[in-house]
Motif scaffolding. Structure first.
Motif, mmCIF file in Angstrom:
data_model
loop_
_atom_site.group_PDB
_atom_site.id
_atom_site.type_symbol
_atom_site.label_atom_id
_atom_site.label_comp_id
_atom_site.label_asym_id
_atom_site.label_seq_id
_atom_site.Cartn_x
_atom_site.Cartn_y
_atom_site.Cartn_z
ATOM 1 N N GLU A 111 1.760 8.764 9.491
ATOM 2 C CA GLU A 111 2.184 10.248 8.943
ATOM 3 C C GLU A 111 0.890 10.676 8.138
ATOM 4 N N LYS A 112 0.484 9.874 7.069
ATOM 5 C CA LYS A 112 -0.396 10.038 6.134
ATOM 6 C C LYS A 112 -1.924 10.393 6.678
ATOM 7 N N MET A 113 -2.030 9.412 7.769
ATOM 8 C CA MET A 113 -3.334 9.611 8.370
ATOM 9 C C MET A 113 -3.443 10.465 9.463
ATOM 10 N N GLY B 247 8.440 -4.958 5.913
ATOM 11 C CA GLY B 247 8.102 -3.624 6.057
ATOM 12 C C GLY B 247 7.093 -3.109 6.906
ATOM 13 N N THR B 248 7.021 -3.861 8.024
ATOM 14 C CA THR B 248 5.683 -3.569 8.890
ATOM 15 C C THR B 248 5.960 -2.317 9.602
ATOM 16 N N THR B 249 7.128 -1.924 9.994
ATOM 17 C CA THR B 249 7.533 -0.703 10.575
ATOM 18 C C THR B 249 7.454 0.476 9.827
ATOM 19 N N THR B 250 8.019 0.214 8.608
ATOM 20 C CA THR B 250 7.967 1.411 7.482
ATOM 21 C C THR B 250 6.499 1.578 7.038
ATOM 22 N N ALA B 251 5.591 0.615 7.034
ATOM 23 C CA ALA B 251 4.191 0.823 6.336
ATOM 24 C C ALA B 251 3.572 1.608 7.664
ATOM 25 N N ALA B 252 3.839 1.149 8.848
ATOM 26 C CA ALA B 252 3.146 1.645 9.931
ATOM 27 C C ALA B 252 3.425 3.216 10.193
ATOM 28 N N GLU B 253 4.731 3.626 10.240
ATOM 29 C CA GLU B 253 4.997 4.823 10.167
ATOM 30 C C GLU B 253 4.650 5.717 8.909
ATOM 31 N N LEU B 254 4.622 5.132 7.990
ATOM 32 C CA LEU B 254 4.186 6.403 6.729
ATOM 33 C C LEU B 254 2.622 6.165 6.630
ATOM 34 N N LEU B 255 1.829 5.042 7.224
ATOM 35 C CA LEU B 255 0.364 5.366 7.238
ATOM 36 C C LEU B 255 0.020 6.108 8.340
ATOM 37 N N ASP C 186 6.508 -0.374 -3.688
ATOM 38 C CA ASP C 186 7.333 0.335 -2.641
ATOM 39 C C ASP C 186 6.597 0.938 -1.798
ATOM 40 N N PRO C 187 7.152 1.297 -0.569
ATOM 41 C CA PRO C 187 6.347 1.718 0.713
ATOM 42 C C PRO C 187 5.254 2.773 0.319
ATOM 43 N N GLU C 188 5.645 3.655 -0.585
ATOM 44 C CA GLU C 188 4.644 4.661 -0.905
ATOM 45 C C GLU C 188 3.262 4.047 -1.627
ATOM 46 N N LYS C 189 3.446 2.870 -2.370
ATOM 47 C CA LYS C 189 2.322 2.362 -3.115
ATOM 48 C C LYS C 189 1.575 1.408 -1.760
ATOM 49 N N VAL C 190 2.496 0.779 -0.976
ATOM 50 C CA VAL C 190 1.852 0.078 -0.182
ATOM 51 C C VAL C 190 0.955 0.903 0.705
ATOM 52 N N SER C 191 1.117 2.013 1.222
ATOM 53 C CA SER C 191 0.360 3.030 1.768
ATOM 54 C C SER C 191 -0.856 3.308 1.336
ATOM 55 N N GLU C 192 -0.558 3.682 -0.302
ATOM 56 C CA GLU C 192 -1.733 3.897 -1.202
ATOM 57 C C GLU C 192 -2.844 2.899 -1.119
ATOM 58 N N ILE C 193 -2.492 1.619 -1.429
ATOM 59 C CA ILE C 193 -3.269 0.261 -1.319
ATOM 60 C C ILE C 193 -3.793 0.323 0.131
ATOM 61 N N ILE C 194 -3.288 0.574 1.200
ATOM 62 C CA ILE C 194 -4.055 0.708 2.458
ATOM 63 C C ILE C 194 -5.070 1.586 2.619
ATOM 64 N N LEU C 195 -4.662 2.943 2.100
ATOM 65 C CA LEU C 195 -5.650 4.035 2.180
ATOM 66 C C LEU C 195 -6.833 3.830 1.365
ATOM 67 N N THR C 196 -6.444 3.265 0.081
ATOM 68 C CA THR C 196 -7.753 2.934 -0.923
ATOM 69 C C THR C 196 -8.675 1.892 -0.257
ATOM 70 N N THR C 197 -8.052 0.927 0.447
ATOM 71 C CA THR C 197 -8.993 -0.097 1.075
ATOM 72 C C THR C 197 -9.717 0.653 2.511
ATOM 73 N N LEU C 198 -9.230 1.572 3.029
ATOM 74 C CA LEU C 198 -9.873 2.052 4.113
ATOM 75 C C LEU C 198 -11.167 3.151 3.571
ATOM 76 N N LYS C 199 -11.080 3.208 2.380
ATOM 77 C CA LYS C 199 -12.200 3.934 1.821
ATOM 78 C C LYS C 199 -13.540 3.193 1.659
ATOM 79 N N VAL C 200 -13.268 1.899 1.451
ATOM 80 C CA VAL C 200 -14.322 1.147 1.179
ATOM 81 C C VAL C 200 -14.769 0.329 2.461
ATOM 82 N N ILE C 201 -14.031 0.833 3.494
ATOM 83 C CA ILE C 201 -14.542 0.037 4.867
ATOM 84 C C ILE C 201 -15.714 0.831 5.216
#
Length: 172
Positions: A22-24, A12-20, A157-172
């Motif tokens: 879009e969200k960012m 799901g790398t492409t799906t994650a990249a596309e969703l992220l 699911d892809p939505e949750k994966v993007s949420e995990i990544i976005l949450t991680t970015l908040k602590v960087i």
């Protein structure tokens, strides 16, 4: 913010990249995009260029080099590709994993083939890629120590994966 997203076929790398992206609200590029761009430069179809690239280590090296250059010239970018984390200086390096049976099912569905055929192709492709990565770059694709975050996309699911990544970015 430069982010790399890597993973084996069907994770799901492409799906994650596309969703992220879009969200960012930032662009993303993929190794596949660079490959297609190089095919156009050589006035070849993707299939023709793929045949040309077989056994030509310089093509792989050029793809890696171009991804790194694109990332250096950007303030914000998501770079998707199996080896991107090795060649791109990134603020966050992600690796996606998924159980083999789920990856096989995803690829079978995406490419309209049986799960058995998809499974056989995945095994063959991954053995070949692992050898090429070792020969060309001295990279052991199974070594996860380079990654900041590893996510099982078979669990989320892809939505949750993007949420995990976005949450991680908040602590960087």
């Amino acid at each position: 913010m430069i982010i790399t997203i890597g993973g084996l076929a069907g994770t799901g790398t492409t799906t994650a990249a596309e969703l992220l992206s879009e969200k960012m609200g930032i662009d993303y590029i993929s190794a596949g995009y660079v490959f297609r761009e190089m095919a156009r430069e050589h006035n070849m179809s993707v299939l023709e260029f793929s045949a040309f690239a077989e056994g030509n280590d310089d093509i792989d090296k050029e793809i890696d080099k171009r991804q790194a250059e694109l990332a250096k010239s950007a303030d914000n970018l998501i770079v998707e590709g199996r080896l991107s984390a090795y060649f791109v200086e990134a603020d966050l390096k992600l690796w996606l994993v998924t159980p083999f049976d789920i990856r096989s099912s995803r690829i079978a569905e995406r490419e309209s083939k049986s799960v058995d055929v998809a499974s056989e192709e995945i095994i063959s492709r991954e053995k070949s890629e692992a050898l090429r990565y070792k020969d060309i770059h001295n990279i052991d694709i199974s070594n996860m120590s380079i990654y900041d975050l590893i996510i099982n996309t078979g669990t989320f699911d892809p939505e949750k994966v993007s949420e995990i990544i976005l949450t991680t970015l908040k602590v960087i």
